[in-house]
Write a protein that holds these residues in place. Structure first.
Motif, PDB file in Angstrom:
ATOM      1  N   LEU A  17      62.908  19.228  28.146  1.00  0.00           N
ATOM      2  CA  LEU A  17      64.362  19.281  28.049  1.00  0.00           C
ATOM      3  C   LEU A  17      64.799  19.634  26.632  1.00  0.00           C
ATOM      4  O   LEU A  17      65.731  20.422  26.434  1.00  0.00           O
ATOM      5  CB  LEU A  17      64.972  17.949  28.486  1.00  0.00           C
ATOM      6  N   MET A  18      64.119  19.090  25.632  1.00  0.00           N
ATOM      7  CA  MET A  18      64.471  19.427  24.251  1.00  0.00           C
ATOM      8  C   MET A  18      64.113  20.878  23.921  1.00  0.00           C
ATOM      9  O   MET A  18      64.879  21.575  23.264  1.00  0.00           O
ATOM     10  CB  MET A  18      63.782  18.475  23.271  1.00  0.00           C
ATOM     11  N   ILE A  19      62.964  21.339  24.395  1.00  0.00           N
ATOM     12  CA  ILE A  19      62.522  22.700  24.076  1.00  0.00           C
ATOM     13  C   ILE A  19      63.404  23.739  24.745  1.00  0.00           C
ATOM     14  O   ILE A  19      63.844  24.707  24.119  1.00  0.00           O
ATOM     15  CB  ILE A  19      61.043  22.902  24.477  1.00  0.00           C
ATOM     16  N   TRP A  20      63.678  23.559  26.036  1.00  0.00           N
ATOM     17  CA  TRP A  20      64.413  24.580  26.771  1.00  0.00           C
ATOM     18  C   TRP A  20      65.883  24.244  27.010  1.00  0.00           C
ATOM     19  O   TRP A  20      66.683  25.131  27.279  1.00  0.00           O
ATOM     20  CB  TRP A  20      63.715  24.884  28.090  1.00  0.00           C
ATOM     21  N   LYS A  29      74.326  25.437  30.774  1.00  0.00           N
ATOM     22  CA  LYS A  29      74.792  25.509  29.385  1.00  0.00           C
ATOM     23  C   LYS A  29      73.817  24.758  28.477  1.00  0.00           C
ATOM     24  O   LYS A  29      73.137  23.832  28.922  1.00  0.00           O
ATOM     25  CB  LYS A  29      76.183  24.875  29.255  1.00  0.00           C
ATOM     26  N   PRO A  30      73.777  25.119  27.196  1.00  0.00           N
ATOM     27  CA  PRO A  30      72.913  24.382  26.265  1.00  0.00           C
ATOM     28  C   PRO A  30      73.388  22.936  26.132  1.00  0.00           C
ATOM     29  O   PRO A  30      74.557  22.626  26.352  1.00  0.00           O
ATOM     30  CB  PRO A  30      73.072  25.121  24.944  1.00  0.00           C
ATOM     31  N   VAL A  39      68.950  12.572  24.187  1.00  0.00           N
ATOM     32  CA  VAL A  39      67.640  13.019  24.676  1.00  0.00           C
ATOM     33  C   VAL A  39      66.568  12.760  23.623  1.00  0.00           C
ATOM     34  O   VAL A  39      65.470  12.291  23.942  1.00  0.00           O
ATOM     35  CB  VAL A  39      67.683  14.513  25.090  1.00  0.00           C
ATOM     36  N   ALA A  40      66.863  13.043  22.355  1.00  0.00           N
ATOM     37  CA  ALA A  40      65.889  12.792  21.285  1.00  0.00           C
ATOM     38  C   ALA A  40      65.601  11.306  21.146  1.00  0.00           C
ATOM     39  O   ALA A  40      64.453  10.907  20.913  1.00  0.00           O
ATOM     40  CB  ALA A  40      66.403  13.358  19.964  1.00  0.00           C
ATOM     41  N   GLY A  99      68.193  17.563  17.108  1.00  0.00           N
ATOM     42  CA  GLY A  99      67.117  16.972  17.902  1.00  0.00           C
ATOM     43  C   GLY A  99      65.984  16.457  17.038  1.00  0.00           C
ATOM     44  O   GLY A  99      65.497  15.341  17.219  1.00  0.00           O
ATOM     45  N   TYR A 100      65.568  17.252  16.060  1.00  0.00           N
ATOM     46  CA  TYR A 100      64.483  16.837  15.167  1.00  0.00           C
ATOM     47  C   TYR A 100      64.893  15.647  14.299  1.00  0.00           C
ATOM     48  O   TYR A 100      64.140  14.682  14.150  1.00  0.00           O
ATOM     49  CB  TYR A 100      64.034  17.995  14.262  1.00  0.00           C
ATOM     50  N   VAL A 101      66.089  15.728  13.724  1.00  0.00           N
ATOM     51  CA  VAL A 101      66.553  14.648  12.859  1.00  0.00           C
ATOM     52  C   VAL A 101      66.762  13.367  13.669  1.00  0.00           C
ATOM     53  O   VAL A 101      66.453  12.269  13.199  1.00  0.00           O
ATOM     54  CB  VAL A 101      67.839  15.062  12.100  1.00  0.00           C
ATOM     55  N   ALA A 102      67.260  13.505  14.893  1.00  0.00           N
ATOM     56  CA  ALA A 102      67.465  12.331  15.746  1.00  0.00           C
ATOM     57  C   ALA A 102      66.140  11.660  16.095  1.00  0.00           C
ATOM     58  O   ALA A 102      66.069  10.431  16.191  1.00  0.00           O
ATOM     59  CB  ALA A 102      68.227  12.704  17.016  1.00  0.00           C
TER      60      ALA A 102
END
Length: 131
Positions: A17-20, A29-30, A39-40, A99-102
């Motif tokens: 889910l994070m990747i796509w 939609k994104p 999600v993160a 996402g990465y920071v979360a």
């Protein structure tokens, strides 16, 4: 609907889910900013609970936090989590960067104890209950 996913299956699904989902180039939609954070947060908890190959994410984040703590003597996990949260809220980031920071924020926050650790503990308890 999908039967018993298990913690590894949940970690894999959230990773997908994070990747796509963040770029969202398909029919849907994104993911938005807050959805990406959620999600993160769940993915970070699932990584911790799933272990195995998913343990690499907490290990990398933990190594980075240990480096910061060795550089800034006396800095605590709650302080690191708060600094990461302030950065995430006030710095203009893409949803992928959010996402990465979360992931980093939730790892630090769950290690700091308090309310943030409840989600991580709940996923870990669910995993332990399935064994």
């Amino acid at each position: 609907m999908f039967g018993d996913l298990g913690t590894v299956g949940v970690a894999a699904a959230l990773t997908c889910l994070m990747i796509w989902g963040i770029p969202g180039e398909g029919k849907l939609k994104p993911l938005g900013w807050w959805t990406t954070v959620l999600v993160a947060m769940l993915a970070g908890s699932a990584y911790k609970a799933a272990g195995g190959p998913f343990a690499i994410v907490p290990d990398i984040i933990g190594t980075g936090i240990a480096f910061v703590q060795s550089f800034l003597k006396g800095i605590t996990m709650p302080a690191i989590a708060l600094c990461v949260l302030i950065f995430m809220l006030f710095k203009k980031l893409t949803t992928r960067q959010v996402g990465y920071v979360a992931l980093v924020f939730f790892y630090a926050a769950s290690g700091a104890g308090g309310n943030w650790s409840y989600i991580s503990d709940a996923i870990e308890n669910a995993r332990a209950g399935l064994q």
